[in-house]
Each structure stands twice: as structure tokens, then as C-alpha cells.
Design an enzyme around this catalytic site. Sequence first.
Site, PDB file in Angstrom:
ATOM      1  N   ILE A  95       0.951  -1.062   0.063  1.00  0.00           N
ATOM      2  CA  ILE A  95       0.140   0.141   0.067  1.00  0.00           C
ATOM      3  C   ILE A  95       1.062   1.314   0.066  1.00  0.00           C
ATOM      4  O   ILE A  95       1.711   1.399   0.730  1.00  0.00           O
ATOM      5  CB  ILE A  95      -1.047   0.103   1.394  1.00  0.00           C
ATOM      6  CG1 ILE A  95      -2.142  -1.227   0.961  1.00  0.00           C
ATOM      7  CG2 ILE A  95      -1.648   1.236   1.609  1.00  0.00           C
ATOM      8  CD1 ILE A  95      -3.118  -1.147   2.234  1.00  0.00           C
ATOM      9  N   HIS A 112      -8.348  -4.194  -9.442  1.00  0.00           N
ATOM     10  CA  HIS A 112      -8.823  -4.702  -8.037  1.00  0.00           C
ATOM     11  C   HIS A 112      -9.813  -6.046  -8.522  1.00  0.00           C
ATOM     12  O   HIS A 112     -10.721  -5.627  -9.343  1.00  0.00           O
ATOM     13  CB  HIS A 112      -9.392  -3.795  -7.249  1.00  0.00           C
ATOM     14  CG  HIS A 112      -9.916  -4.576  -5.879  1.00  0.00           C
ATOM     15  ND1 HIS A 112      -9.092  -4.821  -5.008  1.00  0.00           N
ATOM     16  CD2 HIS A 112     -11.118  -4.902  -5.640  1.00  0.00           C
ATOM     17  CE1 HIS A 112      -9.641  -5.305  -3.730  1.00  0.00           C
ATOM     18  NE2 HIS A 112     -11.096  -5.525  -4.225  1.00  0.00           N
ATOM     19  N   GLU A 183     -10.338  -8.933 -15.424  1.00  0.00           N
ATOM     20  CA  GLU A 183      -8.723  -8.282 -15.482  1.00  0.00           C
ATOM     21  C   GLU A 183      -8.285  -7.781 -16.671  1.00  0.00           C
ATOM     22  O   GLU A 183      -7.904  -6.922 -16.912  1.00  0.00           O
ATOM     23  CB  GLU A 183      -8.250  -9.007 -14.214  1.00  0.00           C
ATOM     24  CG  GLU A 183      -8.794  -8.973 -13.030  1.00  0.00           C
ATOM     25  CD  GLU A 183      -8.058  -9.584 -11.978  1.00  0.00           C
ATOM     26  OE1 GLU A 183      -6.701  -9.235 -11.954  1.00  0.00           O
ATOM     27  OE2 GLU A 183      -8.419 -10.337 -11.004  1.00  0.00           O
TER      28      GLU A 183
HETATM   29  C1  GRF Z   1      -4.966 -10.044  -9.718  1.00  0.00           C
HETATM   30  O1  GRF Z   1      -6.108 -10.748  -9.086  1.00  0.00           O
HETATM   31  C2  GRF Z   1      -5.225  -8.697  -9.135  1.00  0.00           C
HETATM   32  O2  GRF Z   1      -6.541  -8.084  -9.553  1.00  0.00           O
HETATM   33  C3  GRF Z   1      -4.850  -8.442  -7.686  1.00  0.00           C
HETATM   34  O3  GRF Z   1      -3.543  -9.354  -7.929  1.00  0.00           O
HETATM   35  C4  GRF Z   1      -3.619 -10.397  -8.844  1.00  0.00           C
HETATM   36  C5  GRF Z   1      -2.477 -10.276  -9.483  1.00  0.00           C
HETATM   37  O4  GRF Z   1      -2.274 -11.404 -10.477  1.00  0.00           O
HETATM   38  N1  GRF Z   1      -4.494  -7.144  -7.230  1.00  0.00           N
HETATM   39  P1  GRF Z   1      -0.922 -11.451 -11.363  1.00  0.00           P
HETATM   40  O5  GRF Z   1       0.345 -10.997 -10.791  1.00  0.00           O
HETATM   41  O6  GRF Z   1      -1.084 -10.163 -12.379  1.00  0.00           O
HETATM   42  O7  GRF Z   1      -1.202 -12.632 -12.064  1.00  0.00           O
END
Ligand code: GRF
Length: 202
Positions: A95, A112, A183
Site C-alpha cells: 500500500i 482490483h 481483469e
Molecule cells: C490479480 O487478481 C489482481 O487483481 C490482484 O492481484 C492479482 C495479481 O495477479 N490485485 P497477477 O500477478 O497479475 O497474475
Amino acid sequence: MLKAKIAVLVSGGGTNLQALIDAERSGIIHSGEITLVISNNQNAYALTRAEKAGIKALYISKKELNTQEAFETALMQSLEENEIDLIVLAGFMSILSERFTARFDHRIINIHPSLIPSFCGQGFYGLRVHEAALKKGVKVTGATVHFVNEIPDGGEIIAQKAVEVQDGDTPETLQKRVMEQAEWIILPRSVEKVAHQIANLP
Ligand code: GRF
């Protein structure tokens, strides 16, 4: 400015970083270029992904620097030395203080794995987010891309995408679906949107 210079901050596997690298290659991201990857974890596979893609990759150790303040100072130094315009937090497990976020106002974005304001804020990271969603019994979850300010997961929302929860889901199966269906899609699109705005500033 022709293209915004983008730094991606990571801590883990880096599948979101990979989605960004692929999006730059395919032209989805064309207003910016990823010129730097920084990890706070020496063993992050994301560092290998960056190297494979020919992107400068740095490891900055919070442990060796002792304090959050010294860590953030080192981060800022690298970002400034590399003339970074846009910072993307992609699975970055640290953070950032107000001192850092205020310095890069509307220049830091985060992904997120829930529909903010559900299952977000302090303590909601990684699998914990999906555990909480399953515990609550929601039928729809998703992902959110937002600007980063001093409030964890509290900055202005840029994009969201919903994903259905299925019967029998575990935190792991739900995490995978949220990554694949939300994502990896909305992060590249949001990066292009913000990079475009930055590159076209007067
Ligand atoms: C993802 O789920 C993201 O949303 C979260 O951490 C994870 C990261 O995964 N904040 P990666 O390292 O991009 O595979």
C-alpha cells in the site's frame, strides 16, 4: 508527447502484466509504451515476463531499505529517472502512502478483483477478495480499474466488468474466471484510455 511512458509495478505471477504486454503488441495499447517494470519481490515471475519481452526490469527491496518511506523514495527515484508518465499497479502487494500517491495524482491506476465498493479496502487482496465474495454468497462479482489515491481502493473508478459466480466455485476457480473474463480485458483498455489522455495533454 507521442506516447506516454508506462511503468508497471508487480509482486507476483504477472498475468496482468502479460495482458498489458500482449495488448501493446496487438495495438490495443497504442498511446503508451511499457518501458519499466518494478517488483518488490525478487522471485516474482513477472520480472521474468518483463525480461522476456525486452522491458527494463528492476527489483526494489523493501526489506533492505527498512522503511516504507525509504522504499517509496527509491521507487520515486526510479520512476523519475525513467521519465514515467503513468504507473500501473498490477498485483502490486504494497500500500502506497499519501506522500507517494499525491505526487502522482491521476497518474497511478490499479486493478482490483471485485466490483468496488464491494470486497475492497484494507485486507482485501488476492484470494481473500474471492473468499469474501463466496462467503457472502453474491451471484455476481467482477473487477474494477481505478485511480489510486490515499484511500486503499478508494480512488475514482475508470472501468468495471461483471463476472458470474457459479455453483461449486472455490476462491481459486472464481479468481481465474475474474482474471480471464474481466481483469485481462479492462486493464489494457483502461491503460490505453489514460495513456491517450496523458499523451494528448496540451
Ligand atoms: C490479480 O487478481 C489482481 O487483481 C490482484 O492481484 C492479482 C495479481 O495477479 N490485485 P497477477 O500477478 O497479475 O497474475
